[in-house]
Each structure stands twice: as C-alpha cells, then as structure tokens.
Motif scaffolding. Structure first.
Motif, PDB file in Angstrom:
ATOM      1  N   GLU A   1      38.341  55.954  56.675  1.00  0.00           N
ATOM      2  CA  GLU A   1      37.391  56.431  57.668  1.00  0.00           C
ATOM      3  C   GLU A   1      37.019  57.852  57.253  1.00  0.00           C
ATOM      4  N   ILE A   2      35.746  58.110  57.071  1.00  0.00           N
ATOM      5  CA  ILE A   2      35.272  59.441  56.723  1.00  0.00           C
ATOM      6  C   ILE A   2      34.437  59.947  57.891  1.00  0.00           C
ATOM      7  N   TYR A   3      34.797  61.096  58.409  1.00  0.00           N
ATOM      8  CA  TYR A   3      33.996  61.760  59.429  1.00  0.00           C
ATOM      9  C   TYR A   3      33.317  62.941  58.768  1.00  0.00           C
ATOM     10  N   MET A   4      32.054  63.158  59.100  1.00  0.00           N
ATOM     11  CA  MET A   4      31.350  64.300  58.533  1.00  0.00           C
ATOM     12  C   MET A   4      30.184  64.703  59.411  1.00  0.00           C
ATOM     13  N   GLU A   5      29.753  65.934  59.199  1.00  0.00           N
ATOM     14  CA  GLU A   5      28.525  66.400  59.831  1.00  0.00           C
ATOM     15  C   GLU A   5      27.538  66.697  58.714  1.00  0.00           C
ATOM     16  N   VAL A   6      26.346  66.131  58.836  1.00  0.00           N
ATOM     17  CA  VAL A   6      25.290  66.384  57.857  1.00  0.00           C
ATOM     18  C   VAL A   6      24.148  67.111  58.554  1.00  0.00           C
ATOM     19  N   LYS A   7      23.469  67.952  57.788  1.00  0.00           N
ATOM     20  CA  LYS A   7      22.332  68.673  58.352  1.00  0.00           C
ATOM     21  C   LYS A   7      21.174  67.712  58.577  1.00  0.00           C
ATOM     22  N   GLU A   8      20.466  67.948  59.658  1.00  0.00           N
ATOM     23  CA  GLU A   8      19.283  67.153  59.996  1.00  0.00           C
ATOM     24  C   GLU A   8      18.131  67.585  59.095  1.00  0.00           C
ATOM     25  N   GLY A   9      17.450  66.615  58.525  1.00  0.00           N
ATOM     26  CA  GLY A   9      16.299  66.906  57.671  1.00  0.00           C
ATOM     27  C   GLY A   9      15.395  65.700  57.595  1.00  0.00           C
ATOM     28  N   LYS A  10      14.329  65.826  56.823  1.00  0.00           N
ATOM     29  CA  LYS A  10      13.359  64.732  56.765  1.00  0.00           C
ATOM     30  C   LYS A  10      13.907  63.493  56.062  1.00  0.00           C
ATOM     31  N   ASN A  11      14.944  63.644  55.235  1.00  0.00           N
ATOM     32  CA  ASN A  11      15.510  62.505  54.510  1.00  0.00           C
ATOM     33  C   ASN A  11      16.831  62.000  55.087  1.00  0.00           C
ATOM     34  N   THR A  12      17.279  62.590  56.179  1.00  0.00           N
ATOM     35  CA  THR A  12      18.598  62.239  56.710  1.00  0.00           C
ATOM     36  C   THR A  12      18.696  60.765  57.094  1.00  0.00           C
ATOM     37  N   GLN A  13      17.715  60.260  57.821  1.00  0.00           N
ATOM     38  CA  GLN A  13      17.771  58.857  58.260  1.00  0.00           C
ATOM     39  C   GLN A  13      17.735  57.899  57.063  1.00  0.00           C
ATOM     40  N   LEU A  14      16.897  58.201  56.077  1.00  0.00           N
ATOM     41  CA  LEU A  14      16.834  57.360  54.872  1.00  0.00           C
ATOM     42  C   LEU A  14      18.170  57.383  54.128  1.00  0.00           C
ATOM     43  N   ALA A  15      18.799  58.544  54.057  1.00  0.00           N
ATOM     44  CA  ALA A  15      20.099  58.654  53.388  1.00  0.00           C
ATOM     45  C   ALA A  15      21.159  57.827  54.120  1.00  0.00           C
ATOM     46  N   ILE A  16      21.114  57.820  55.459  1.00  0.00           N
ATOM     47  CA  ILE A  16      22.069  57.023  56.241  1.00  0.00           C
ATOM     48  C   ILE A  16      21.860  55.538  55.977  1.00  0.00           C
ATOM     49  N   LEU A  17      20.610  55.097  55.940  1.00  0.00           N
ATOM     50  CA  LEU A  17      20.322  53.685  55.642  1.00  0.00           C
ATOM     51  C   LEU A  17      20.777  53.326  54.234  1.00  0.00           C
ATOM     52  N   ASN A  18      20.500  54.192  53.265  1.00  0.00           N
ATOM     53  CA  ASN A  18      20.945  53.946  51.886  1.00  0.00           C
ATOM     54  C   ASN A  18      22.468  53.896  51.806  1.00  0.00           C
ATOM     55  N   LEU A  19      23.126  54.790  52.533  1.00  0.00           N
ATOM     56  CA  LEU A  19      24.578  54.825  52.540  1.00  0.00           C
ATOM     57  C   LEU A  19      25.156  53.530  53.093  1.00  0.00           C
ATOM     58  N   SER A  20      24.483  52.936  54.085  1.00  0.00           N
ATOM     59  CA  SER A  20      24.976  51.682  54.676  1.00  0.00           C
ATOM     60  C   SER A  20      24.891  50.513  53.700  1.00  0.00           C
ATOM     61  N   LYS A  21      24.147  50.684  52.615  1.00  0.00           N
ATOM     62  CA  LYS A  21      24.002  49.631  51.608  1.00  0.00           C
ATOM     63  C   LYS A  21      24.775  49.953  50.330  1.00  0.00           C
ATOM     64  N   THR A  22      25.605  50.973  50.379  1.00  0.00           N
ATOM     65  CA  THR A  22      26.347  51.426  49.209  1.00  0.00           C
ATOM     66  C   THR A  22      27.582  50.561  48.987  1.00  0.00           C
ATOM     67  N   VAL A  23      27.934  50.357  47.731  1.00  0.00           N
ATOM     68  CA  VAL A  23      29.115  49.573  47.358  1.00  0.00           C
ATOM     69  C   VAL A  23      30.358  50.150  48.030  1.00  0.00           C
ATOM     70  N   ASP A  24      31.188  49.297  48.590  1.00  0.00           N
ATOM     71  CA  ASP A  24      32.451  49.611  49.266  1.00  0.00           C
ATOM     72  C   ASP A  24      32.280  50.231  50.654  1.00  0.00           C
ATOM     73  N   VAL A  25      31.054  50.467  51.113  1.00  0.00           N
ATOM     74  CA  VAL A  25      30.835  50.990  52.461  1.00  0.00           C
ATOM     75  C   VAL A  25      30.613  49.809  53.404  1.00  0.00           C
ATOM     76  N   GLU A  26      31.482  49.675  54.393  1.00  0.00           N
ATOM     77  CA  GLU A  26      31.358  48.608  55.394  1.00  0.00           C
ATOM     78  C   GLU A  26      30.254  48.927  56.392  1.00  0.00           C
ATOM     79  N   ARG A  27      30.306  50.169  56.918  1.00  0.00           N
ATOM     80  CA  ARG A  27      29.290  50.570  57.892  1.00  0.00           C
ATOM     81  C   ARG A  27      29.248  52.092  58.003  1.00  0.00           C
TER      82      ARG A  27
END
Length: 128
Positions: A48-74
């Motif tokens: 389980e990784i907890y983190m705070e990321v800065k809000e920006g124009k690419n933040t939502q896209l990065a979250i969606l990409n992260l959800s499709k990353t190898v070994d990431v469940e959700r």
C-alpha cells in the motif's frame, strides 16, 4: 484540506521496479510528489503506497495511467481529506525539534474514495 491529491496505490512488489514504475508514471506527466509512505500489507507481496501529489493539468491523466500500470491493482483518490503529521525522534518519542534527527509520518484522513482499476472508476463514501 490538502493542496494536492491524496492517493492510495495498492499493488504487488515483485521487484524494485514497482516503486520505479509508480514514480515514473507520475513524473512522465510532470506530476510532482510531495511525500510518500508505503507498507507491506500481506505475505503475498501486496503493498500500500500513500502519497500526496500536486494538482496540475496532467494529474488526472497520470492517475488513470497509473491504474493501468503493471503490478498496480488499483489507485484510489482519497477525497475530502486532510493530512495529520506525526514526528518522532530516533528513540521513538514524539518530537517537533528541528535540530534533532526525526522521522515524519503523514496520515491521511478522508471521507470519500474514488478508485481506478485498469481505467474503470468506482466511488464510495466512508461515512458510517
């Protein structure tokens, strides 16, 4: 309230590349990470990784990409949240002394979760 987004990433740590992929996916889209806490959840290698990321124009896209990353469940966005900070010295005692070596732990407190798994989203309220 936080200045960015609080995230919880659930995934499998099979090799050190897991953390590199998580951070790399965010940095690839210029999303800055403010802090990271991680812990092992079970003996099967789930972390389980907890983190705070800065809000920006690419933040939502990065979250969606992260959800499709190898070994990431959700990836879960912890909404309506704030962060409580705890600081401990090397003896395990609470300490706010800036002249002392200490470890700072950030604990997110939130009331709603919006999760993403392989691009699909879900939402749930924590009120109970």
């Amino acid at each position: 309230m936080t200045q960015g987004k609080l995230l919880r990433i659930i995934g499998y740590y099979r090799d050190p590349g897991f953390l590199e992929r998580v951070m790399g996916t965010l940095r690839k889209l210029w999303v800055d990470v403010e802090w990271v806490n991680a812990r092992k959840v079970n003996d099967e290698g789930m972390y389980e990784i907890y983190m705070e990321v800065k809000e920006g124009k690419n933040t939502q896209l990065a979250i969606l990409n992260l959800s499709k990353t190898v070994d990431v469940e959700r990836v879960e966005v912890l909404e309506e949240g704030k962060v409580i900070t705890y600081s401990f010295n090397n003896k395990g005692e609470p300490s706010d002394n800036p002249n002392e070596e200490r470890m700072i732990v950030y604990v997110p407190v939130y009331s709603k979760v919006t999760g993403y798994s392989w691009g699909e989203s879900y939402s749930k309220d924590i009120h109970g």
